[in-house]
Scaffold this active site. Structure first.
Site, PDB file in Angstrom:
ATOM      1  N   LYS A  50     -34.116 -52.362 -12.149  1.00 15.00           N
ATOM      2  CA  LYS A  50     -35.240 -51.551 -11.911  1.00 15.00           C
ATOM      3  C   LYS A  50     -36.730 -52.647 -12.233  1.00 15.00           C
ATOM      4  O   LYS A  50     -37.385 -52.501 -11.019  1.00 15.00           O
ATOM      5  CB  LYS A  50     -35.529 -50.381 -12.903  1.00 15.00           C
ATOM      6  N   CYS A  54     -49.423 -43.452 -39.029  1.00 17.36           N
ATOM      7  CA  CYS A  54     -50.340 -42.490 -38.521  1.00 17.36           C
ATOM      8  C   CYS A  54     -51.156 -42.084 -39.581  1.00 17.36           C
ATOM      9  O   CYS A  54     -52.332 -41.882 -39.486  1.00 17.36           O
ATOM     10  CB  CYS A  54     -49.456 -41.000 -37.993  1.00 17.36           C
ATOM     11  N   CYS A  61     -26.705 -32.921 -14.387  1.00 13.35           N
ATOM     12  CA  CYS A  61     -27.729 -33.752 -14.537  1.00 13.35           C
ATOM     13  C   CYS A  61     -29.136 -32.797 -14.198  1.00 13.35           C
ATOM     14  O   CYS A  61     -28.858 -31.852 -13.789  1.00 13.35           O
ATOM     15  CB  CYS A  61     -27.748 -34.946 -13.506  1.00 13.35           C
ATOM     16  N   CYS A 105     -46.924 -35.950 -35.228  1.00 18.69           N
ATOM     17  CA  CYS A 105     -47.585 -35.261 -35.715  1.00 18.69           C
ATOM     18  C   CYS A 105     -47.254 -33.548 -35.691  1.00 18.69           C
ATOM     19  O   CYS A 105     -47.549 -32.862 -36.552  1.00 18.69           O
ATOM     20  CB  CYS A 105     -49.385 -35.202 -35.435  1.00 18.69           C
ATOM     21  N   ASN A 164     -36.515 -39.806 -22.503  1.00 16.00           N
ATOM     22  CA  ASN A 164     -35.664 -39.404 -23.700  1.00 16.00           C
ATOM     23  C   ASN A 164     -36.736 -39.625 -25.071  1.00 16.00           C
ATOM     24  O   ASN A 164     -37.615 -40.420 -24.895  1.00 16.00           O
ATOM     25  CB  ASN A 164     -34.526 -40.261 -23.885  1.00 16.00           C
ATOM     26  N   ASP A 168     -37.839 -51.738 -18.904  1.00 14.26           N
ATOM     27  CA  ASP A 168     -36.741 -50.901 -18.615  1.00 14.26           C
ATOM     28  C   ASP A 168     -35.420 -51.393 -18.853  1.00 14.26           C
ATOM     29  O   ASP A 168     -35.512 -52.942 -18.526  1.00 14.26           O
ATOM     30  CB  ASP A 168     -37.066 -50.182 -17.066  1.00 14.26           C
TER      31      ASP A 168
END
Lengths: 404, 404
Positions: free
Chosen positions: B126, B307, B249, B228, B183, B103
């Protein structure tokens, strides 16, 4: 150069500071070491220093109409263990007005596999340790703690008194009682008190094998109380004999207890702040990630006289309502036909699946089972004894429930 | 009477003790102030001083075959916010072997409406604050923290290196990566890394209105990756315009985040210790207490080259299996017919209800929706631009996802 007097003063000063440090960080002493100042009015301002910005945002998102109202509510948490401590922490962080905590246990290292308590608190009473941590987290919340067992006669009447009078405004009842206890007697004590007082409460529980749990909202007179029907649990399938051996303890997991506490407090927020739909019964089966829901009507033959009285009151209140309102409510309520136990299913189970479930227990959604079965009255009479007379089987039941 | 030297020594001593106290209780310093000694071997003994008794009881209850195995696993937690911090705490209390925390954020008072961090930690990074708290809770766990943003080029390659080599035994890959980020870019970075490395991971998320969330297990080549198909979320119905205004927020609740962390770590325990059934996708709609589940096959046209490679590998591995095994697995898997998106439903929704759900999105169980829709390829070609070429709409998508 310093004089001896000056040096001695410095020593005194350091000793005091050290004492405050040792006390303050872990026990917060007399409250002089709060880590943030109290906040008079909740603000929606989006700044890093506002502990309420993300909660007040629930208003802007259209979820909650009046979030600030949370500060007017008082909630009693009975049992500050794996579920109760996390429940109290969530309510504290949400900015609840007042919390009343009841427990008589001490923190042990054996509790460290669940959230909240930390090893340095071992030996402290759970309510004391919890209050200090919670006060540091949110000094805006009012706390009242009781380090006793609610099931003894004296404590029970004090408990009754505090839930009837212990709200933010002394003399007013609390808004909700949350049962986070781990035994049958304590649940029955809460049930008795809430039936007598007409106090709405939510029961919670986690199975001995740690992989299932539930919450159940009880509105005296309106929904089944704890004495109306066998308490419902999500199927656990533990061999009871295993638990009876010496030196054997129940299993527990921080995950299951955290989920149950989360579902419990979410239901509390929905109920108090009026958003979403409040669940009457919500189960959690961790093995299958299955979450059965349902509602249960009270039993008109309930053994608890106060439950029966509350049922009468509720009927009168319903009858006094304008006809139109009654109809609408009735229409909304009857989703499935009532069965003999007055259980309404809200889960997606089909009528066929329901009928397929047989045996001496009420028809229940898949995965839910009763914690014990009530002997059939006719069978019992034939054997010359009623449920009440069968002391031994009741004791067995109690012993079984005690380990829940 | 004390000499000046003696008094000065005492002052020095007190100053040092005070420093250790201030550091120790809240930041644990160099580890010298551990609040319980390390435990060499997990014991099932039922005594108050044993922090593992309730976990080892899972063996006796027949839930977990070999609980001690938990100590051999390494898990990376990316994002130590509302979900990630509780996730790390649960794994720590369960006695996981090693945790790697990533983080780049600092603790703020605005985080106090979620579990774990406390006001005195405001301003600390954090990962640092989390490590100190977690070490005090369970000194048997190994920690490795990285205070950086994994999406920058240098950090991304360091991140890749640590998940491939940072297990308990240096040079071995971690057992699981848990995405607890907030995010789109960070999720895509984890997806890219895990596809390249063939690393199994679990994605988690909570909606901006705080009342829904999900977890999704991603096995490269075997299940749909994050690239995907449009990422799935439990319906939130927020007006996107609301979020674009200045000073606005996202909302958050300790309840929803606690439930999502609980479901996530429960899935981790089931996956690592081999009990119950591991969920591929599990949603949580707090408004209705609704928990949809499903599985999704990978997209053979996935944009991520790694992938597609992993899909080939998986097909080869499956083809090399003895015929009998293949058949059994196939029979178990095909519960519903595949639809065009390769989504298999595990929820109780009927085929009719599924067909009734229409629009330019895959057929999904009730309550689940896509975070964004991928423009129809034919339509896009007709307009002379492919998805890849449509920079503006991609940017819009990114902006939208960034706020998830």
């Amino acid at each position: 150069m310093s004089t001896i007097e000056e040096l001695k003063d410095r020593i005194k000063e350091l000793e005091n500071e050290l004492l405050r440090c040792k006390e303050g960080h872990h026990t917060s002493g007399g409250g002089e070491l709060l880590h943030r100042p109290r906040i008079e009015k909740m603000s929606a301002e989006v700044v890093d220093s506002n502990p309420y910005s993300r909660l007040m945002a629930l208003k802007r998102m259209g979820i909650v109409e009046d979030y600030e109202k949370i500060r007017t509510f008082s909630v009693a948490v009975v049992g500050v263990g794996g579920v109760g401590s996390v429940t109290a922490e969530m309510l504290t962080r949400c900015g609840i007005g007042k919390l009343l905590l009841f427990d008589y246990d001490k923190v042990e290292l054996a509790n460290m596999n669940r959230l909240f308590f930390q090893p340095y608190q071992a030996g402290l009473s759970k309510v004391e340790a919890a209050e200090h941590t919670l006060r540091n987290i949110n000094p805006d919340v009012q706390f009242e703690t009781h380090n006793y067992n609610i099931t003894t006669v004296d404590n029970f009447s004090h408990f009754m008194d505090r839930i009837s009078n212990g709200a933010l405004e002394e003399g007013r009842p609390v808004d909700l009682v949350l049962s986070c206890v781990d035994n049958f007697e304590a649940r029955m004590a809460i049930n008795t008190a809430c039936n007598e007082l007409g106090q709405i409460w939510i029961e919670s529980g986690v199975s001995e094998n740690a992989v299932s749990g539930h919450i159940q909202l009880i509105i005296p007179g309106e929904t089944a109380c704890f004495a109306c029907a066998p308490p419902l649990v999500v199927a656990a399938n533990i061999d009871e004999k295993t638990l009876k051996r010496e030196g054997v303890c129940a299993a527990s997991l921080p995950t299951t207890m955290g989920v149950v506490a989360g579902l419990l407090v979410q239901n509390v927020l929905k109920y108090l702040l009026g958003f979403g739909s409040v669940s009457y019964y919500l189960g959690y089966n961790a093995m299958k990630d299955f979450f059965p829901t349902m509602t249960m009507k009270p039993n008109t033959q309930c053994n608890d006289v106060h439950c029966r009285k509350q049922q009468e009151e509720y009927k009168k209140k319903e009858a006094a309502k304008p006809k139109q309102e009654q109809l609408t409510e009735e229409e909304e309520k009857v989703i499935h036909e009532d069965n003999e136990w007055g259980i309404e299913l809200v889960s997606e189970i089909t009528e066929e699946e329901l009928k397929a479930a047989s045996g001496p227990v009420p028809n229940l959604p898949e995965g839910i089972t009763v914690a014990y079965t009530i002997p059939n009255k006719e069978d019992a009479s034939a054997n010359g004894e009623s449920v009440q007379e069968s002391d031994k089987s009741l004791e067995e039941l109690m012993a079984q429930m005690r380990r829940m």
